[in-house]
Design an enzyme around this catalytic site. Sequence first.
Site, PDB file in Angstrom:
ATOM      1  N   ARG A 104       0.849  -1.198   0.000  1.00 52.99           N
ATOM      2  CA  ARG A 104       0.000   0.000   0.000  1.00 52.99           C
ATOM      3  C   ARG A 104       0.875   1.235   0.000  1.00 52.99           C
ATOM      4  O   ARG A 104       1.798   1.354   0.805  1.00 52.99           O
ATOM      5  CB  ARG A 104      -0.851   0.052   1.276  1.00 52.99           C
ATOM      6  CG  ARG A 104      -1.964  -0.904   1.321  1.00 52.99           C
ATOM      7  CD  ARG A 104      -3.036  -0.503   2.295  1.00 52.99           C
ATOM      8  NE  ARG A 104      -2.607   0.045   3.568  1.00 52.99           N
ATOM      9  CZ  ARG A 104      -3.441   0.463   4.508  1.00 52.99           C
ATOM     10  NH1 ARG A 104      -4.748   0.401   4.307  1.00 52.99           N
ATOM     11  NH2 ARG A 104      -3.004   0.934   5.638  1.00 52.99           N
ATOM     12  N   THR A 108      -1.361   7.472  -0.458  1.00 55.25           N
ATOM     13  CA  THR A 108      -2.674   7.311  -1.107  1.00 55.25           C
ATOM     14  C   THR A 108      -3.421   6.080  -0.603  1.00 55.25           C
ATOM     15  O   THR A 108      -4.630   5.965  -0.801  1.00 55.25           O
ATOM     16  CB  THR A 108      -2.511   7.140  -2.628  1.00 55.25           C
ATOM     17  OG1 THR A 108      -1.808   5.903  -2.866  1.00 55.25           O
ATOM     18  CG2 THR A 108      -1.715   8.285  -3.243  1.00 55.25           C
ATOM     19  N   ASP A 200       0.219  -3.312  12.176  1.00 52.83           N
ATOM     20  CA  ASP A 200       0.683  -3.712  10.841  1.00 52.83           C
ATOM     21  C   ASP A 200       0.979  -5.216  10.861  1.00 52.83           C
ATOM     22  O   ASP A 200       1.939  -5.677  11.489  1.00 52.83           O
ATOM     23  CB  ASP A 200       1.941  -2.925  10.481  1.00 52.83           C
ATOM     24  CG  ASP A 200       2.348  -3.149   9.036  1.00 52.83           C
ATOM     25  OD1 ASP A 200       2.417  -2.175   8.280  1.00 52.83           O
ATOM     26  OD2 ASP A 200       2.583  -4.337   8.656  1.00 52.83           O
ATOM     27  N   ASP A 203       4.516  -6.395   9.601  1.00 54.33           N
ATOM     28  CA  ASP A 203       5.584  -6.099  10.563  1.00 54.33           C
ATOM     29  C   ASP A 203       5.516  -7.012  11.773  1.00 54.33           C
ATOM     30  O   ASP A 203       6.551  -7.447  12.295  1.00 54.33           O
ATOM     31  CB  ASP A 203       5.495  -4.631  11.024  1.00 54.33           C
ATOM     32  CG  ASP A 203       6.042  -3.679   9.967  1.00 54.33           C
ATOM     33  OD1 ASP A 203       6.841  -4.129   9.123  1.00 54.33           O
ATOM     34  OD2 ASP A 203       5.675  -2.491   9.991  1.00 54.33           O
TER      35      ASP A 203
HETATM   36  C1  PRP Z   1      -1.410  -4.953   4.405  1.00 50.25           C
HETATM   37  C2  PRP Z   1      -2.265  -6.196   4.491  1.00 50.25           C
HETATM   38  C3  PRP Z   1      -3.083  -6.125   3.240  1.00 50.25           C
HETATM   39  C4  PRP Z   1      -3.277  -4.652   3.050  1.00 50.25           C
HETATM   40  C5  PRP Z   1      -4.669  -4.290   3.495  1.00 50.25           C
HETATM   41  O1  PRP Z   1      -0.342  -5.136   3.572  1.00 50.25           O
HETATM   42  O2  PRP Z   1      -1.535  -7.371   4.617  1.00 50.25           O
HETATM   43  O3  PRP Z   1      -2.445  -6.689   2.116  1.00 50.25           O
HETATM   44  O4  PRP Z   1      -2.324  -3.989   3.895  1.00 50.25           O
HETATM   45  O5  PRP Z   1      -4.926  -2.961   3.257  1.00 50.25           O
HETATM   46  P1  PRP Z   1      -6.006  -2.454   2.187  1.00 50.25           P
HETATM   47  O6  PRP Z   1      -7.219  -3.276   2.402  1.00 50.25           O
HETATM   48  O7  PRP Z   1      -6.205  -1.019   2.567  1.00 50.25           O
HETATM   49  O8  PRP Z   1      -5.418  -2.603   0.823  1.00 50.25           O
HETATM   50  P2  PRP Z   1       0.768  -3.987   3.322  1.00 50.25           P
HETATM   51  O9  PRP Z   1       0.425  -3.186   2.118  1.00 50.25           O
HETATM   52  O10 PRP Z   1       0.985  -3.234   4.617  1.00 50.25           O
HETATM   53  O11 PRP Z   1       2.033  -4.818   2.928  1.00 50.25           O
HETATM   54  P3  PRP Z   1       2.916  -5.848   3.803  1.00 50.25           P
HETATM   55  O12 PRP Z   1       2.060  -7.059   4.087  1.00 50.25           O
HETATM   56  O13 PRP Z   1       4.048  -6.157   2.898  1.00 50.25           O
HETATM   57  O14 PRP Z   1       3.350  -5.161   5.072  1.00 50.25           O
HETATM   58  N1  URA Z   2      -2.648  -3.317   6.925  1.00 53.62           N
HETATM   59  C1  URA Z   2      -2.338  -3.763   8.151  1.00 53.62           C
HETATM   60  O1  URA Z   2      -1.396  -4.552   8.318  1.00 53.62           O
HETATM   61  N2  URA Z   2      -3.064  -3.340   9.189  1.00 53.62           N
HETATM   62  C2  URA Z   2      -4.093  -2.493   9.054  1.00 53.62           C
HETATM   63  O2  URA Z   2      -4.744  -2.149  10.051  1.00 53.62           O
HETATM   64  C3  URA Z   2      -4.403  -2.032   7.755  1.00 53.62           C
HETATM   65  C4  URA Z   2      -3.673  -2.470   6.707  1.00 53.62           C
END
Ligand code: PRP
Ligand code: URA
Length: 209
Positions: A104, A108, A200, A203
């Site tokens: 993400r 944005t 997160d 993380d």
């Molecule tokens: C997180 C999560 C989803 C997304 C959800 O991933 O694992 O894929 O955010 O958010 P959304 O519904 O608003 O799209 P992130 O983009 O943080 O990546 P990561 O798993 O690599 O940390």
């Molecule tokens: N992605 C995450 O990991 N946590 C949230 O709360 C939203 C998006």
Amino acid sequence: MENVMIMDHPLLQHKISKLRDINTGTNEFRKLVEEIGILMGYEALRDLPTEDVEVTTPIETCMTPMISGKKLAVIPVLRAGLGMVSSITTLVPSAKVGHIGLYRDPETHEPHEYYCKLPENIGERIAVVVDPMLATGGSAVAAVDFIKQRGGKNIKFMCIIAAPDGLERLHNAHPDVQIYVGHLDRCLNENAYIMPGLGDAGDRIFGTK
Ligand code: PRP
Ligand code: URA
């Protein structure tokens, strides 16, 4: 909502509560994500087709059900979805694994693709997309878009925690997708994080913060 299942099993809710706790460390967090994925997968795979096969017991020969031809693919949305892959492969060891890399944009909140590799003949498989978090829904909609562009038809989406906005967005964009939610949370905050959520997920699974 048709095709949306919000789970309420007490074992699942207990484990999700532990997952939310800021004091839950990486090791326990990973284990909980895997266990929750197994409990959710057990329900999400309830409609897997079976066929009777002949088995000889120590007493006699009988016809007894086994999972039939339909092949399964589990598709984690990277990174956090990786934590739920072993849940599905524990239940269905023959499942193939695809990967969709999305992150993400911090400003944005829109998803950006950086990787997509799916098993061959995805159109002939049941595709189970796994991602612990459904926040704005942008990542989930993009992941399902990719799978459909490559021929996927029978798609399930499993998330541990969803925000109402994200659930609605995914369901409206892809009403045919069966969505399984461990817990429906209150709302998103100004950074599009789920409240109360768990922070997160990536993380916390990988210990990167
Ligand atoms: C997180 C999560 C989803 C997304 C959800 O991933 O694992 O894929 O955010 O958010 P959304 O519904 O608003 O799209 P992130 O983009 O943080 O990546 P990561 O798993 O690599 O940390
Ligand atoms: N992605 C995450 O990991 N946590 C949230 O709360 C939203 C998006």
